[in-house]
Design an enzyme around this catalytic site. Structure first.
Site: not given
Lengths: 437, 437
Positions: B20, B111, B138, B140, B195, B210
């Site tokens: 990011v 978040k 929240v 992206g 993940e 979120k």
């Protein structure tokens, strides 16, 4: 100085007090406390310009605000912000120009005006270091202007596809359920979705105005609206909806924009979209805008495109923004960063997409071959071809339906001309575009 | 003073430079000109805090920015803005507190941190008259925080329904197409959606974080996250997807919030939504949030919920906002108007909705009667009841599926307990909620 300003309220005047104006006054009254908190200071109404001061108004509209004289507003230096909710081109255009010239902030819900004079008014506002905010001019309850202006501030927009007219969407949704165009239109009028004169809606011109406004924010484009190809929905027939369904599509009326380098591709017409695409399921009177950001990827916004309260919510959100920027002594926030450049609209002949073609043909041998050859001669390649049933009588028409691969519209049009010169066509061919969104 | 500020750039430091952070640096570089225009001044990177200065970085990350020492950033009064893209609770929490205490603006995509410490950090930012912006925390690529904060500034939110976890949505979409949970999860991991440890995703806790962040903006609610009922998707079976389809529904994993006066109703679980509803068609890895504004009506936002570039776009949009408010000498814009109040979460037993109940029963006479009576004894009224097929062997289980009318969850749970005490159940009953959005 800023500290002092925070103690004094922002004074606003409304031009017009119809249903949207009434909704604005209601929201300002009902949510007074948290609006003041968000703006950083109180928002106080000073005047409401109306034609007939004796007409009944919403309870929130105080008698002492009413005036029939615009000079009272423009001549009053205490008025910080003018909210134009009267609609129409004149005198709204004149009033907004005068408000900006007087350094007042302007909030408007007027799509016709912004589509026609937006670039010039934005320029005037920037020059006068004041605000011109127009969220409510496109898709009443959808925060599309704000999203293009702020959320996508760090990205560039590749394309927009919008269901921009609730009346068209309502009619097409009902027609898909088996209702005729005429009955669906009448129902839309009875429900208050369509105007008494529905030409602007069903003819596509309302959607075209919204597309012009969006392309200002999405592409920084100032365009000549006359260059945009606009088609409405009145020629969509039941058989098209059925064929679309059979091929896995729905028909939606779209405003479409693509960034094409020096030019922009802008067009408004009914289009086939895949049943499982997000826009295909935006039904009834809802509007939806699908934005493709180069870094962000796809982003869809759906909501009520019209209606008094959704539009009023957008107007008041703009009022809070503009009020805040004035309270902070920094007007110009709503227009900051808008850079407009005149850009030509790509001629429709150069547009490339896929096509749905329907022919009503006499049931003779060789007909399909003629059509296929004419398309082939223009390098229009066929993805699917369906001939539906057989004619009962020798003279009856049989529908032939074709889905093409991606090609230039100019080629399709030339091929259709060649086909039309053949004797076996029973009526003009139907051409619909297919959008892969 | 403001005029002078406009000439000097806004100096920002990144905490972290993973995917990011790299995307943020790329966007800042690629769009330097129009970002500067929108912010009202140049945005200049001063430091990038990393653990390993020798690890390869994106080309846009200059060597001289890299530091392993946070003191260099917090101790430098020239740094206006800190961008936290390192993730995790610590040391991010500590760093953000120190940045706010030093009067620096903060942009974060974290978040977990905002869900856990958001209210307190927002309060700290307001007290220090600085900004804390967290759009990227929240969904992206969905401008939901901005929409709740600004577009709905003039309205109050009645409810939110969100598809908040792309991994869950991807798995449920693939399962609908016939894939098993295990294979779909593995595919999501291979595609980089899930993940390595997918517990947070499929267990529903990512969505819950979120939801907590959204309810801050939507309802002004500061809640105890532990009070929220959270269910994941790992117990959804193929037979549930088939029954849902047969009844006209799809199963989506939702984060749900309702304003309930003094309390808020917050819950996270898989739910049945009608096939033709807008959320039902938000498929694959997309996220979607459906907001119901009291005046605005329905508003749906759909986009990529995760991914480096969509998240980076949201981070940079926040950077532009915060930079602008600092250039204008008016920090605090991103937090202005956020009023938080601690509100209890309504206990799940008091929640009212419709229910899908599935039982695996032995194929004996009287079974349906037992189930119906137990539900009736708790005033749970049945809308539809389906028994599927017959058992081939005396011991085989047969599925019985029930759709209830609207009722309290407490009553359903008591009825299920009564039913479970019967001998004919072959496994625990499945309870799923039905949401009419």
């Amino acid at each position: 100085m800023t500290q002092e300003r925070e103690k004094s309220p922002v004074r606003i005047s409304l031009l017009g007090c119809g249903t949207v104006g009434g909704g604005v006054l209601r929201l300002l009254q009902e949510n007074k406390d948290f609006l003041g908190l968000r703006a950083g200071g109180e928002i106080e109404v000073t005047h409401v310009l109306v034609k007939s001061p004796n007409k009944p108004r919403v309870a929130e509209c105080k008698k002492e605000w009413l005036t029939t004289d615009p000079e009272v507003i423009f001549g009053d230096p205490r008025v910080d912000l003018v909210v134009e909710v009267m609609g129409g081109e004149q005198p709204a255009y004149d009033y907004i120009q005068r408000a900006i010239a007087a350094g007042k902030g302007v909030v408007t819900a007027n799509k016709l005006l912004i589509a026609k004079h937006g670039p010039e008014l934005v320029e005037q506002a920037i020059k006068n270091r004041t605000d011109l905010a127009f969220e409510a001019s496109v898709g009443g309850g959808i925060p599309i202007i704000r999203t293009l202006r702020e959320a996508l501030a760090s990205d560039s927009v590749a394309s927009v596809h919008g269901i921009l007219n609730g009346t068209c969407n309502y009619i097409l949704t009902r027609m898909r359920e088996g209702m005729s165009f005429g009955v669906a239109l009448q129902q839309a009028q009875e429900l208050g979705y369509a105007e008494a004169d529905p030409t602007l809606d069903v003819g596509g011109h309302d959607a075209a105005q919204k597309l012009v406004v969006m392309s200002m924010l999405a592409f920084g484009a100032s365009v000549n609206a006359g260059e945009i190809m606009v088609e409405g929905i009145s020629e969509i027939e039941e058989v098209d909806l059925q064929f679309a369904d059979r091929f896995g599509y729905r028909i939606k009326h779209l405003g479409i924009g693509y960034d094409r380098g020096e030019r922009v591709e802008l067009r408004v017409h009914p289009a086939l979209v895949r049943k499982n695409s997000v826009l295909a399921n935006v039904d009834g009177v809802l509007n939806g805008v699908f934005v493709e950001g180069r870094a962000l990827g796809p982003c869809l916004l759906v909501g009520r495109g019209a209606g008094d309260m959704p539009t009023a919510v957008s107007v008041v959100a703009d009022i809070v923004d503009v009020a805040r920027s004035r309270i902070e002594g920094q007007p110009g926030l709503a227009t900051r960063g808008i850079q407009l450049k005149h850009r030509p609209v790509m001629p429709i002949e150069e547009v490339e997409t896929r096509y749905y073609l329907r022919f009503a043909v006499g049931d003779h041998p060789g007909v399909l071959g003629h059509i296929a050859s004419a398309l082939g001669a223009e390098s229009v390649s066929i993805e699917q071809m369906v001939q539906e049933g057989r004619a009962l009588e020798a003279d009856d028409a049989v529908p032939v339906c074709i889905i093409t691969h991606r090609c230039q519209e100019g080629a399709v049009r030339r091929a259709l001309k060649a086909i039309e010169s053949q004797v076996f066509l029973k009526g003009a061919p139907r051409i619909l575009r297919i959008e892969d969104v």
